[in-house]
Each structure stands twice: as C-alpha cells, then as structure tokens.
Design an enzyme around this catalytic site. Structure first.
Site, PDB file in Angstrom:
ATOM      1  N   THR A   2       0.829  -1.214   0.000  1.00  0.00           N
ATOM      2  CA  THR A   2       0.000   0.000   0.000  1.00  0.00           C
ATOM      3  C   THR A   2       0.864   1.265   0.000  1.00  0.00           C
ATOM      4  OG1 THR A   2      -0.022   0.140   2.405  1.00  0.00           O
ATOM      5  CG2 THR A   2      -1.749  -1.208   1.380  1.00  0.00           C
ATOM      6  N   ASP A  41      17.240   0.562  -1.768  1.00  0.00           N
ATOM      7  CA  ASP A  41      16.680   0.585  -0.412  1.00  0.00           C
ATOM      8  C   ASP A  41      17.772   1.047   0.571  1.00  0.00           C
ATOM      9  OD1 ASP A  41      14.226  -1.199   1.276  1.00  0.00           O
ATOM     10  OD2 ASP A  41      15.965  -0.362   2.299  1.00  0.00           O
ATOM     11  N   ASP A  81      18.428  -1.232   3.690  1.00  0.00           N
ATOM     12  CA  ASP A  81      19.110  -2.484   3.333  1.00  0.00           C
ATOM     13  C   ASP A  81      20.588  -2.230   3.047  1.00  0.00           C
ATOM     14  OD1 ASP A  81      16.722  -3.723   3.641  1.00  0.00           O
ATOM     15  OD2 ASP A  81      16.455  -4.290   1.542  1.00  0.00           O
TER      16      ASP A  81
END
Ligand code: PRP
Ligand code: URA
Length: 212
Positions: A111, A203, A206
């Site tokens: 979402t 990311d 990460d």
C-alpha cells in the site's frame, strides 16, 4: 516541481560527488554508511545557519569577551527508523551533545502506507530545534506521519533532512507542513511503480545495514 519557500535543495559540488558514489550499486555497506554520514554532516552545517545563539562570557588569555554559543540542550535529532539511524552520527559530528529520539516507521510495500511502531523522544523536546532525519523522501508518507507525531508531542521548530527526495514527496511534505524547513541534498526525477525513487540508490536501510 514548483518552488516552495520552506524547501532547500543543496546542489553542492561536494555533495554531488559523494552522491554519485552513494548511488553506485557496487558501493559496499561500509562506504555507503560513511558517505551517508559525511553528506549529513555537510547538510547539518548548512541547515544550522538560522539556529539560535545564546550570549556567553568567555575568558581568553587576554580578556573577557561576549561570545555566542548554541545551547547544549537546544537541539535534538530524531531519526526515522531504521534508515534514519545512518544519519545520526553525521549530525553528532557537528553538534555532539544533541539528544536523540527515535520514531519507528515502516512502509507497507504494497500500500506504500507508513505504519508507526515506536516513538521515544527526549524530555523537553517541545522546546528544542528538532532535526528529523531520513535518507529517503519518496511518497512523503513516512515524513508527514513522523512530523505529525512530533507536532502532536508539542514540537514547534522542526527541520527535516533527507539525502534524496522525489518531487512528489518533497511537494507533499512542503505543503502539509509549511512551517517545517525541508532540506534535501538532491532532487531526483520521480518515483517508479513500486514507490522507489529513480534514479535513487535502492533501499537505503538495506544498503546501510546489509539486509535484503
Ligand atoms: C524507507 C525510507 C523512508 C521511507 C520513505 O523506509 O527510509 O522512511 O521508506 O518512503 P515514503 O516517503 O514513501 O514514506 P522503509 O519503510 O523502507 O523502512 P526501513 O527504514 O526500515 O528500511
Ligand atoms: N525507501 C528507500 O529506501 N528507497 C526508495 O527509493 C524509496 C523508499
């Protein structure tokens, strides 16, 4: 993107140089973490230009003089967990006595909605200048929710610093929080269909912490 008086994009040659290395997928975790810290230090130096100073009396070897200092208890750093943690040392290098609060947010990958999972802030935060930090400003959902959380707890003077911003996210934060100064070291082209900033750096969490 239209101009906002509360948005500051750095475009400094030294930052551009460091961001080029940061984006490179071959840059490993150690260098990535060091670059995030170095870029944050440069951004903090610039974003502290309007910070309040208190007059103090200093005795030099020759005489007593009135000088100006930032009060030790006037600054707080609040990283948005977890990638924001990578920026804390960068602010501390410039202002080592700043207390640190934490706001935990993760983005639901489907979402793209942020979920708050943790919030612990230093006592008296409502009277401090708060540096809210997160390397990535993508849709702006996490930043907006973190800013709402800080305001709900009484914070009035907030600076938000992100290393890379997407135009959509920067605009959303600037409009929703006109009283907050938003600093991004660089503005990227757009968000892709998965909500990632492009060209971006992937990311941030990460790459900082070596997870997938
Ligand atoms: C990343 C990033 C921001 C957020 C930005 O965190 O560090 O907090 O996404 O996206 P938005 O502007 O669309 O909200 P993520 O949710 O991946 O959590 P992490 O820091 O734990 O990796
Ligand atoms: N979060 C990241 O770490 N990278 C992006 O590009 C978007 C959100």
């Amino acid at each position: 993107m239209k101009d906002f008086s509360n948005v500051f994009v750095f475009n400094h040659p030294l930052i551009k140089h460091k961001i080029a290395i940061l984006r490179d997928k071959r840059t490993g975790m150690k260098e990535f973490r060091e670059l995030i810290e170095e870029i944050t230090t440069i951004m903090t130096y610039e974003s502290m230009r309007d910070v309040e100073l208190t007059p103090v009396q200093v005795e030099t070897p020759l005489e007593v003089t009135t000088q100006y200092k930032v009060s030790d208890d006037s600054i707080a750093i609040v990283p948005i967990l977890r990638a924001g943690l990578g920026m804390v040392n960068g602010v501390h290098r410039v202002f080592p006595t700043a207390k640190v609060g934490h706001i935990g947010m993760y983005r639901n990958e489907e979402t793209l909605q942020p979920q708050e999972y943790y919030c612990k802030l230093p006592e008296g935060i409502e009277n401090k200048t708060v540096f809210l930090v997160d390397p990535m400003l993508a849709t702006g959902g996490s930043a907006c929710d973190a800013l709402d959380a800080l305001k709900k707890r009484g914070c009035k003077k907030i600076k938000f610093m992100a290393i890379i911003g997407a135009p959509e996210g920067v605009e959303r934060v600037a409009k929703a929080h006109p009283g907050v100064s938003v600093y991004v070291s660089t503005l990227d082209r757009a968000l892709n269909e998965n909500g990632y900033i492009v060209p971006g750096l992937g990311d941030a969490g990460d790459r900082l912490f070596g997870t997938k």
